[in-house]
Design a protein around this motif. Structure first.
Motif, short mmCIF file in Angstrom:
data_model
loop_
_atom_site.label_atom_id
_atom_site.label_comp_id
_atom_site.label_asym_id
_atom_site.label_seq_id
_atom_site.Cartn_x
_atom_site.Cartn_y
_atom_site.Cartn_z
N CYS A 180 0.86 -1.18 0.00
CA CYS A 180 0.00 0.00 0.00
C CYS A 180 0.90 1.23 0.00
CB CYS A 180 -0.89 -0.03 1.25
SG CYS A 180 -2.07 1.34 1.31
N VAL A 181 0.81 2.02 -1.05
CA VAL A 181 1.67 3.20 -1.15
C VAL A 181 0.85 4.38 -1.65
CG1 VAL A 181 3.59 1.65 -1.79
CG2 VAL A 181 2.51 3.02 -3.54
N VAL A 182 1.44 5.57 -1.52
CA VAL A 182 0.79 6.75 -2.09
C VAL A 182 1.36 6.95 -3.50
CG1 VAL A 182 2.34 8.26 -0.75
CG2 VAL A 182 0.37 9.23 -1.91
N TYR A 183 0.45 6.93 -4.47
CA TYR A 183 0.86 7.10 -5.87
C TYR A 183 0.64 8.53 -6.30
CZ TYR A 183 0.84 2.02 -6.13
OH TYR A 183 1.10 0.70 -5.90
N THR A 184 1.54 9.02 -7.15
CA THR A 184 1.34 10.29 -7.82
C THR A 184 1.23 10.00 -9.31
OG1 THR A 184 2.76 11.33 -6.17
CG2 THR A 184 2.22 12.63 -8.14
N GLY A 185 0.18 10.51 -9.92
CA GLY A 185 0.03 10.25 -11.34
C GLY A 185 -1.08 11.08 -11.94
N VAL A 186 -1.31 10.84 -13.22
CA VAL A 186 -2.34 11.54 -13.97
C VAL A 186 -3.54 10.61 -14.11
CG1 VAL A 186 -2.85 12.62 -16.21
CG2 VAL A 186 -0.53 12.74 -15.27
N PRO A 187 -4.75 11.11 -13.85
CA PRO A 187 -5.90 10.23 -14.05
C PRO A 187 -5.93 9.71 -15.49
CG PRO A 187 -6.56 12.25 -12.92
CD PRO A 187 -5.13 12.43 -13.35
N LEU A 188 -6.16 8.42 -15.64
CA LEU A 188 -6.24 7.83 -17.00
C LEU A 188 -7.33 8.54 -17.80
CD1 LEU A 188 -5.50 5.76 -19.14
CD2 LEU A 188 -6.91 4.07 -17.90
N ARG A 189 -8.39 8.93 -17.10
CA ARG A 189 -9.50 9.64 -17.73
C ARG A 189 -9.01 10.87 -18.51
NH1 ARG A 189 -10.95 12.63 -13.80
NH2 ARG A 189 -11.25 10.84 -12.47
N THR A 190 -8.11 11.64 -17.88
CA THR A 190 -7.58 12.86 -18.50
C THR A 190 -6.90 12.53 -19.85
OG1 THR A 190 -7.14 13.68 -16.28
CG2 THR A 190 -6.10 14.86 -18.09
N LEU A 191 -6.12 11.45 -19.85
CA LEU A 191 -5.38 11.09 -21.07
C LEU A 191 -6.33 10.56 -22.14
CD1 LEU A 191 -2.26 9.37 -19.44
CD2 LEU A 191 -2.54 11.76 -20.15
N LEU A 192 -7.34 9.80 -21.70
CA LEU A 192 -8.32 9.27 -22.67
C LEU A 192 -9.13 10.43 -23.26
CD1 LEU A 192 -9.50 6.05 -20.79
CD2 LEU A 192 -8.14 6.15 -22.90
N GLU A 193 -9.46 11.40 -22.42
CA GLU A 193 -10.22 12.56 -22.92
C GLU A 193 -9.38 13.36 -23.92
OE1 GLU A 193 -11.48 14.46 -19.32
OE2 GLU A 193 -13.18 13.08 -19.06
N GLU A 194 -8.09 13.43 -23.64
CA GLU A 194 -7.17 14.13 -24.55
C GLU A 194 -7.19 13.47 -25.95
OE1 GLU A 194 -5.71 16.79 -23.42
OE2 GLU A 194 -4.19 17.23 -24.95
N ALA A 195 -7.23 12.14 -25.96
CA ALA A 195 -7.25 11.42 -27.24
C ALA A 195 -8.66 11.42 -27.84
CB ALA A 195 -6.76 9.99 -27.04
N GLY A 196 -9.68 11.58 -27.01
CA GLY A 196 -11.07 11.59 -27.48
C GLY A 196 -11.59 10.17 -27.71
N VAL A 197 -12.29 9.64 -26.69
CA VAL A 197 -12.79 8.26 -26.78
C VAL A 197 -14.03 8.22 -27.67
CG1 VAL A 197 -13.79 6.41 -25.39
CG2 VAL A 197 -11.83 7.68 -24.53
N LYS A 198 -14.07 7.31 -28.62
CA LYS A 198 -15.23 7.20 -29.51
C LYS A 198 -16.43 6.61 -28.75
CE LYS A 198 -12.91 6.89 -33.98
NZ LYS A 198 -13.04 8.30 -34.34
N THR A 199 -17.63 6.88 -29.26
CA THR A 199 -18.82 6.50 -28.51
C THR A 199 -19.00 4.99 -28.40
OG1 THR A 199 -20.08 6.80 -30.54
CG2 THR A 199 -20.18 8.60 -28.91
N ASN A 200 -18.42 4.23 -29.32
CA ASN A 200 -18.55 2.77 -29.22
C ASN A 200 -17.44 2.11 -28.38
OD1 ASN A 200 -16.74 3.49 -31.22
ND2 ASN A 200 -17.09 1.63 -32.44
#
Ligand code: MTE
Ligand code: CO
Length: 425
Positions: A180-200
């Protein structure tokens, strides 16, 4: 050191002992320690370390534990070690306190050795069902807003060797595939939104840059929820064995999905059915059918001290029972401890932060009368799930399984203070 039990120890009446023992221990614990008037040269005489200068500041000042702590290390089990490249070692849970695992003590599980990656040469690609496939350098990733989160990681195979009976003598081995550790990182959501997830888009597939090219299918809801693309653990860079320079954090879900040395995330409309989600990390039932996609690590706990590697050496009297609990469903609401093999339970004291999907530390302070104990802990999470007994788990899942054993562990504390891994029926 007072060794006077507050209750008269009756031979086998553990019910009686439990009531009296907890009452005495629960509120104010008996004082331990010698009277100051008793002469002890370690306090009355000036010692060498008090008299002479100590070591100076080191030339290479990455700190190391005291040499008296040299035994506190990750350990492996010889017959579980196929090769050093496809291997596992275990967190020394019995020696740890609080909820954070020091970086050098986090258990390691890798399928193809530790990839050695220069961060300058590392890339993360997002491709598949996205508007714009993207490639990030480490420097790119560090320009996105980041988060700090404390999470446990538990391998689905943790406690796997205990399915059919008590086997390994120590919580390091029975339960040490968790950290159990404290992680520092970027939400995966942010990166997926940057690429633009298709509706399917329905699934994502993280892939590792190591020789095993570890891949798993993760549902898009989880990817957009609390997953992190992490580059730090406990404040410093990820350790090579934990996926330096980049790993996926999949809170509460089985460790295998936390892809290390993360190099690519493909977005798709169905799962990939790769090796690690078909022949491995599935739960074969008695019927011959296998449960699949069993991602959440359910409520679990273990007493870390006393335990086989941490016997009671101080004799009867005040005894601190210490342990850890966790749940992939969120926070741990309650931990009960039994000292009589599960007949009577007392609610333990959770101490320290109670964070969702993180380890929780619990204590029960008792007054040990020196008789045999069968100590157990049972966690309940915020979703209301309780840890099952071993027999309850076997009744539901049969005996073929390896993965997802969250059943109650029993330690037998003997009158001489030694402790053994046992099962109660
Ligand atoms: N990622 C890659 N790329 N390669 C691996 O072998 N092992 C997985 C997972 N991620 C693995 C991986 C397994 S089975 C577990 S339990 C966790 O990493 C272990 O993480 P740790 O070594 O940081 O404890
Ligand atoms: Co694993």
């Amino acid at each position: 050191m007072s060794d006077k039990p507050k209750t008269k120890a009756k031979a086998v009446d553990r019910r009686g002992f439990l009531k009296a023992g907890i009452a005495a221990g629960g509120a104010a614990v008996l004082a331990t320690g010698a009277r100051a008037s008793e002469s002890d040269p370690l306090i009355t005489e000036i010692q060498d370390w008090n008299r002479y200068l100590g070591e100076g500041v080191q030339a290479y000042p990455y700190g190391q534990p005291s040499r008296y702590e040299a035994h506190v290390v990750r350990r492996d089990v010889e017959w579980l070690t196929a090769s050093t490249e496809s291997s596992v070692n275990f967190t020394p849970l019995h020696e740890l306190e609080g909820i954070i695992t020091p970086n050098g003590l986090c258990f390691e599980r890798h399928h193809a050795g530790i990839a050695e990656i220069d961060p300058a040469n590392h890339r993360l690609m997002i491709n598949g069902l996205v508007d714009t496939p993207l490639v990030f350098t480490m420097a790119d990733l560090k320009r996105f807003p980041r988060e700090n989160r404390v999470y446990f990681l538990e391998c689905a195979a943790n406690s796997g060797m205990e399915w059919r009976g008590a086997q390994l003598n120590g919580c390091q081995y029975t339960h040490g595939m968790v950290h159990c550790v404290v992680y520092t990182g970027v939400p995966l959501r942010t990166l997926l939104e940057e690429a633009g997830v298709k509706t399917n888009a329905r699934w994502v597939m993280p892939e590792g840059a190591d020789a095993s090219a570890m891949t798993r299918s993760v549902p898009i809801e989880k990817a957009l929820d609390d997953c992190l693309v992490a580059f730090k653990m406990n404040g410093e860079a990820l350790r090579p064995e934990q996926g330096y320079p980049l790993r996926l954090v999949v809170p509460g879900w089985e460790g295998n999905m936390w892809v290390k040395w993360l190099r690519r995330i493909e977005v798709g409309d169905e799962p990939w059915h790769h090796r690690e989600e078909t022949s491995k990390y599935t739960d074969l039932l008695d019927t011959g059918k296998a449960r699949r996609f069993t991602w959440v690590m359910d409520a679990k706990s273990v007493i870390t001290s006393p335990s086989p590697q941490m016997p009671v050496t101080h004799g009867k009297g005040p005894l601190v029972i210490s342990g850890v609990a966790w749940s992939g469903n969120g926070t741990v609401k309650r931990v009960d401890v039994s000292i009589d093999g599960g007949r009577n339970w007392t609610t333990a004291r959770i101490d320290g932060p109670s964070l969702p999907k993180a380890l929780h530390r619990f204590y029960l302070d008792i007054d040990w009368d020196g008789s045999d104990l069968l100590i157990q802990s049972r966690a309940m999470d915020e979703a209301g799930f309780f840890q099952p007994t071993k027999n309850e788990l076997r009744a539901a899942r049969g005996e073929n399984s390896i993965y997802h054993n969250n059943s109650i562990q029993t330690w037998h504390v003997k009158t001489d203070g030694t402790v053994e891994n046992v099962e109660v029926s």
